[in-house]
Motif scaffolding. Structure first.
Motif, PDB file in Angstrom:
ATOM      1  N   PRO A 465       0.753  -1.101   0.014  1.00  0.00           N
ATOM      2  CA  PRO A 465      -0.062   0.128   0.114  1.00  0.00           C
ATOM      3  C   PRO A 465       0.872   1.253  -0.031  1.00  0.00           C
ATOM      4  N   ILE A 466       2.106   1.240   0.606  1.00  0.00           N
ATOM      5  CA  ILE A 466       2.677   2.517   0.709  1.00  0.00           C
ATOM      6  C   ILE A 466       3.181   2.750  -0.714  1.00  0.00           C
ATOM      7  N   PHE A 467       4.002   1.602  -1.229  1.00  0.00           N
ATOM      8  CA  PHE A 467       4.610   1.782  -2.518  1.00  0.00           C
ATOM      9  C   PHE A 467       3.734   1.376  -3.679  1.00  0.00           C
ATOM     10  N   GLY A 468       2.567   1.290  -3.697  1.00  0.00           N
ATOM     11  CA  GLY A 468       1.401   0.752  -4.628  1.00  0.00           C
ATOM     12  C   GLY A 468       1.659   0.999  -5.921  1.00  0.00           C
ATOM     13  N   MET A 469       2.136   2.062  -6.488  1.00  0.00           N
ATOM     14  CA  MET A 469       2.304   2.296  -7.653  1.00  0.00           C
ATOM     15  C   MET A 469       3.604   1.599  -8.286  1.00  0.00           C
ATOM     16  N   ALA A 470       4.453   1.812  -7.557  1.00  0.00           N
ATOM     17  CA  ALA A 470       5.734   1.282  -8.038  1.00  0.00           C
ATOM     18  C   ALA A 470       5.727  -0.484  -8.046  1.00  0.00           C
ATOM     19  N   VAL A 471       4.898  -1.065  -7.089  1.00  0.00           N
ATOM     20  CA  VAL A 471       4.748  -2.517  -6.960  1.00  0.00           C
ATOM     21  C   VAL A 471       3.870  -2.926  -8.075  1.00  0.00           C
ATOM     22  N   PHE A 472       2.852  -2.171  -8.289  1.00  0.00           N
ATOM     23  CA  PHE A 472       1.989  -2.718  -9.574  1.00  0.00           C
ATOM     24  C   PHE A 472       2.675  -2.688 -10.821  1.00  0.00           C
ATOM     25  N   ASP A 473       3.671  -1.483 -11.076  1.00  0.00           N
ATOM     26  CA  ASP A 473       4.309  -1.161 -12.148  1.00  0.00           C
ATOM     27  C   ASP A 473       4.982  -2.511 -12.411  1.00  0.00           C
ATOM     28  N   LEU A 474       5.779  -2.847 -11.185  1.00  0.00           N
ATOM     29  CA  LEU A 474       6.926  -4.061 -11.512  1.00  0.00           C
ATOM     30  C   LEU A 474       5.934  -5.394 -11.681  1.00  0.00           C
ATOM     31  N   SER A 475       4.666  -5.543 -11.198  1.00  0.00           N
ATOM     32  CA  SER A 475       3.888  -6.762 -11.285  1.00  0.00           C
ATOM     33  C   SER A 475       3.463  -6.607 -12.831  1.00  0.00           C
ATOM     34  N   GLU A 476       3.229  -5.428 -13.228  1.00  0.00           N
ATOM     35  CA  GLU A 476       2.776  -5.603 -14.802  1.00  0.00           C
ATOM     36  C   GLU A 476       3.808  -5.943 -15.779  1.00  0.00           C
ATOM     37  N   ARG A 477       5.102  -5.380 -15.374  1.00  0.00           N
ATOM     38  CA  ARG A 477       6.186  -5.531 -16.151  1.00  0.00           C
ATOM     39  C   ARG A 477       6.593  -7.100 -16.051  1.00  0.00           C
ATOM     40  N   ALA A 478       6.239  -7.486 -14.810  1.00  0.00           N
ATOM     41  CA  ALA A 478       6.723  -8.961 -14.789  1.00  0.00           C
ATOM     42  C   ALA A 478       5.726  -9.963 -15.550  1.00  0.00           C
ATOM     43  N   ALA A 479       4.386  -9.413 -15.715  1.00  0.00           N
ATOM     44  CA  ALA A 479       3.527 -10.103 -16.395  1.00  0.00           C
ATOM     45  C   ALA A 479       3.821  -9.994 -17.936  1.00  0.00           C
ATOM     46  N   ILE A 480       4.403  -8.716 -18.572  1.00  0.00           N
ATOM     47  CA  ILE A 480       4.540  -8.633 -19.980  1.00  0.00           C
ATOM     48  C   ILE A 480       5.816  -9.775 -20.152  1.00  0.00           C
TER      49      ILE A 480
END
Length: 494
Positions: A465-480
């Protein structure tokens, strides 16, 4: 890149040293903590390098892929590796406070480090045979931990765990042999093209067999029945690691297998399994009276959300699955650790015997509240972000049935966690244990090391929750990266 091997090598060396130091418990504890801290540090550095430079691969022993043993680190693997090693390290500290490492023979620390090595190898291996080896290393260690110093009841429950996983291992080895016989390779990168050349029936059959193996290890419907009876009987520090990690390793291997082999033909089957798993797990949790059994059934339910993201099989769906795993590993672990604090200080985990701990043990109540709200999916905690990403992916893919199942399961999860809160922290116990019999008694004080490590784990749950956007961005790049099989092949094959 030799750094890829460090998360496997460090705990193996640590296990050897702690085995030699079996007569000196304090030294065992220090060496074990240093080894796990080093493993965590090397995993973080590996994640930073992979995020910056792309997929990293290492051929062991000078034999190039696809012949030799290859370790591969991409974003998904390193994200899971970092959060897993953080959990393993903090639970190790908790276990020292709990003194569950005093059983003779003193093999807790060596076996625990072997478990860490098996988990790291499962995330980093680049071929199916060594994935099988990693599972066996991990599971042999877990067999010892779940029965170490056990009585008859734990041995009986542990045997269920052993037998089911031996069956899964047999099926896994069979599947690996069939894949090698059909394609001439077990290297994942090499299978990207060679598996596609097989007839469709062979592809689907081998894919279903592999996913059935991982479904057993991930406790997915209909293969979940072993988990609620196996986990609650072990020491809480062991149970916490199992709850946080072992089923997630099964989910990771499902994600890796599905994307590497491009098994889009069986996505409808995975969607059905995801919906049923979510609902049946939380319904089972509502029916329980013991904290550890409630949380064990919640493991099953939450695995369904991860499977849902995989089954949708889009960038958004896979990103949601990756984010859900990253969220769930520390959240589920810390809930079991808090359950251990409750049981350690009161002598029971039965809801009907508990009550009023919000006044008697406010620290425990605070440590429970954060991960409980996260598991229930309440904003702004990590569970809300993870569920929202999976549900949005389902809506975008127009998978209305599984989205409906996820929302129903989410509402039931809120009810179930409210049941624990009301039963443990409010009201009065029906049959209080001695520690709660005197309503005017002193405030309960669990061992400090257990409390500190639990508080640190709560802090880990707040990273999302604190670094939500950064973690989601990493997750999205991992999915790609997971869907871009050509990049994986280029990184691994010469």
């Amino acid at each position: 890149m030799s750094l890829v091997a460090l998360p496997v090598i460090i705990p193996v060396l640590g296990a050897a040293v702690t085995l030699v130091l079996s007569r000196w418990l304090t030294l065992q504890r220090v060496v074990g903590a240093i080894a796990l801290a080093g493993t965590l540090a090397s995993s973080i550095v590996l994640l930073i390098e992979v995020e910056s430079d792309g997929i990293a691969a290492l051929d062991i022993g000078g034999w190039e892929a696809p012949v030799g043993i290859t370790l591969v680190a991409d974003l998904a693997a390193t994200m899971f590796l970092v959060i897993s090693m953080a959990v393993i390290f903090l639970v190790h500290i908790y276990s020292i406070g709990q003194e569950c490492d005093t059983e003779r023979p003193r093999i807790f620390h060596p076996v625990y480090l072997v478990l860490a090595a098996g988990v790291a190898m499962a995330f980093l291996t680049g071929d199916f045979f060594n994935l099988f080896v990693a599972f066996e290393v991990m599971l042999i260690a877990s067999y010892v931990l779940i029965t170490l110093g056990a009585g008859q009841q734990r041995i009986r429950a542990g045997m269920t765990y052993v037998v089911i996983n031996l069956l899964a291992s047999t099926l896994f080895l069979t599947a690996v042999g069939l894949i090698y016989g059909a394609t001439g390779t077990v290297n994942m990168a090499d299978l990207v093209t060679k598996f596609e050349a097989l007839p469709e029936g062979s592809r689907v059959g081998l894919g279903v067999l592999l996913l059935a193996v991982f479904a057993i290890k991930g406790a997915i419907f209909p293969f979940f029945f072993w988990l609620p009876d196996s986990y609650p009987t072990a020491p809480i520090s062991v149970t916490a690691v199992f709850a946080g990690l072992l089923t997630k390793v099964g989910i990771y291997t499902m994600i890796r297998t599905t994307t590497i082999l491009d098994l889009d033909e069986i996505q409808p089957l995975l969607l059905i399994a995801a919906g049923i798993t979510m609902v049946i797990g939380v319904v089972g949790a509502i029916a329980q009276d013991d904290i550890k059994r409630i949380l064990s059934f919640h493991i099953i339910s939450q695995v369904g959300y991860m499977l849902m993201g995989l089954a949708i099989y889009t960038v958004a769906g896979l990103a949601g699955a990756v984010l859900y795993v990253v969220h769930h590993i520390p959240v589920k672990t810390v809930l079991f650790l808090v359950g251990g604090l409750i049981e350690h200080t009161t002598g029971t985990a039965a809801l009907h015997r508990l009550g009023g701990l919000v006044r008697r043990a406010p620290v425990i109540a605070a440590l429970f509240a954060v991960p409980a709200l996260s598991l229930a999916g309440m904003p702004p905690f990590s569970g809300f972000l993870a569920k929202l990403s999976v549900v949005q992916a389902g809506l975008s893919a127009e998978q209305w049935a599984v989205v409906a199942a996820s929302l129903v399961a989410s509402l039931l999860t809120i009810f179930s966690m409210s049941k624990i809160w009301a039963g443990v922290f409010w009201g009065e116990p029906d049959d209080p244990p001695p520690a709660l019999a005197d309503p005017e008694g002193p405030q309960l004080r669990p061992p400090r090391l257990m409390v500190w490590s639990t508080a640190a784990m709560v802090g880990v749950t707040l990273i999302v929750p604190i670094f939500g956007m950064a973690v989601f961005d990493l997750s999205e790049r991992a999915a790609i990266d997971l869907l871009d099989r050509s990049a994986y092949v280029e990184a691994v094959l010469p």
